[in-house]
Design an enzyme around this catalytic site. Structure first.
Site, short mmCIF file in Angstrom:
data_model
loop_
_atom_site.label_atom_id
_atom_site.label_comp_id
_atom_site.label_asym_id
_atom_site.label_seq_id
_atom_site.Cartn_x
_atom_site.Cartn_y
_atom_site.Cartn_z
N GLY A 46 0.84 -1.19 0.00
CA GLY A 46 0.00 0.00 0.00
C GLY A 46 0.88 1.24 0.00
O GLY A 46 2.04 1.19 0.43
N GLN A 51 3.32 9.83 1.19
CA GLN A 51 4.61 9.13 1.20
C GLN A 51 5.46 9.40 -0.03
O GLN A 51 6.62 9.00 -0.09
CB GLN A 51 4.38 7.62 1.32
N CYS A 105 5.97 -0.18 7.22
CA CYS A 105 5.63 1.03 6.47
C CYS A 105 6.83 1.42 5.62
O CYS A 105 7.97 1.42 6.11
CB CYS A 105 5.29 2.15 7.45
N LEU A 106 6.58 1.76 4.36
CA LEU A 106 7.68 2.13 3.46
C LEU A 106 8.42 3.37 3.97
O LEU A 106 9.59 3.57 3.63
CB LEU A 106 7.14 2.39 2.05
N HIS A 147 -4.32 1.73 7.68
CA HIS A 147 -2.95 2.28 7.71
C HIS A 147 -2.81 3.42 6.68
O HIS A 147 -2.27 4.48 7.00
CB HIS A 147 -1.98 1.12 7.41
N GLU A 148 -3.33 3.20 5.48
CA GLU A 148 -3.16 4.21 4.41
C GLU A 148 -4.05 5.43 4.64
O GLU A 148 -3.65 6.56 4.36
CB GLU A 148 -3.45 3.61 3.03
N HIS A 151 -2.42 7.60 6.92
CA HIS A 151 -1.37 8.41 6.25
C HIS A 151 -1.95 9.70 5.68
O HIS A 151 -1.38 10.77 5.87
CB HIS A 151 -0.73 7.62 5.10
NI NI Z 1 2.81 3.33 5.70
#
Ligand code: NI
Length: 188
Positions: A46, A51, A105-106, A147-148, A151
């Site tokens: 995701g 991000q 998480c990226l 989660h997204e 963000h």
């Molecule tokens: Ni993340």
């Protein structure tokens, strides 16, 4: 298409609420395509616009089905596995149950921690053409959506951890470079 740079925490753009998309134009669709390419290149399931340094309420998700993740039992294939999702202006309209998953998480390389989430979510969103749709998610898709959507609200997953765990996570990040063992490589 282009692979965009993934913003690492700490960065103000990760802690800023993104704005509703009002123009569903070619520029948006190009951006969505770039987000999908970036997510694939980074090995994430995701990605939120924040991000990649963009403050539009856009998220992309694609969860590959794997017969077995490290040390885990065979994973049941769900309808949402291996599907490409784009959510513009997503809103969670209902939540149910509780689910704990070890999230990554990226924007936080090498950090994996359990976070409390709802087990099921109902989401209302638009696609990249502006067409509205509704979706009911369970399992990892429900976790990933929460989660997204966090963000794009400017909330990162350490904000969802207990103070103790968040402090440990910050210390881990402070000595980034040290190998951190993990059992689950899922990043979003
Ligand atoms: Ni993340």
């Amino acid at each position: 298409m282009a692979v965009l740079d993934v913003v690492l925490w700490p960065a103000p753009v990760l802690e800023t609420r993104a704005s509703e998309v009002s123009e569903f134009n070619a520029g948006l669709r190009q951006f969505v395509a770039n987000m999908h390419e970036t997510m694939h290149a980074a090995g994430g399931i995701g990605l939120a616009a924040n991000q990649v340094g963009d403050l539009r309420r856009v998220i992309t998700i694609e969860i590959p089905w794997s017969e077995a993740r490290d040390g885990e039992e065979l994973e049941a294939k769900e309808w949402w596995h291996n599907k490409t999702f784009t959510f513009v202006n997503p809103v969670i309209t209902k939540k149910a149950g509780k689910f704990k998953f070890q999230e990554g998480c990226l924007s936080f390389p090498d950090l994996f921690e359990f976070v409390d989430r709802a087990a099921e979510v109902w989401v209302s969103a638009k696609d990249e053409h502006g067409k509205p749709f509704e979706l009911h998610a369970n399992g990892l898709l429900a976790v990933c959506l929460q989660h997204e959507i966090d963000h794009i609200d400017g909330i990162v997953f350490i904000d969802r951890m207990s103070r103790l765990k968040a402090n440990m996570a910050r210390k881990k990040l402070a000595r980034r470079g040290a190998p951190i063992t993990t059992t689950d490589p899922v990043k979003a």
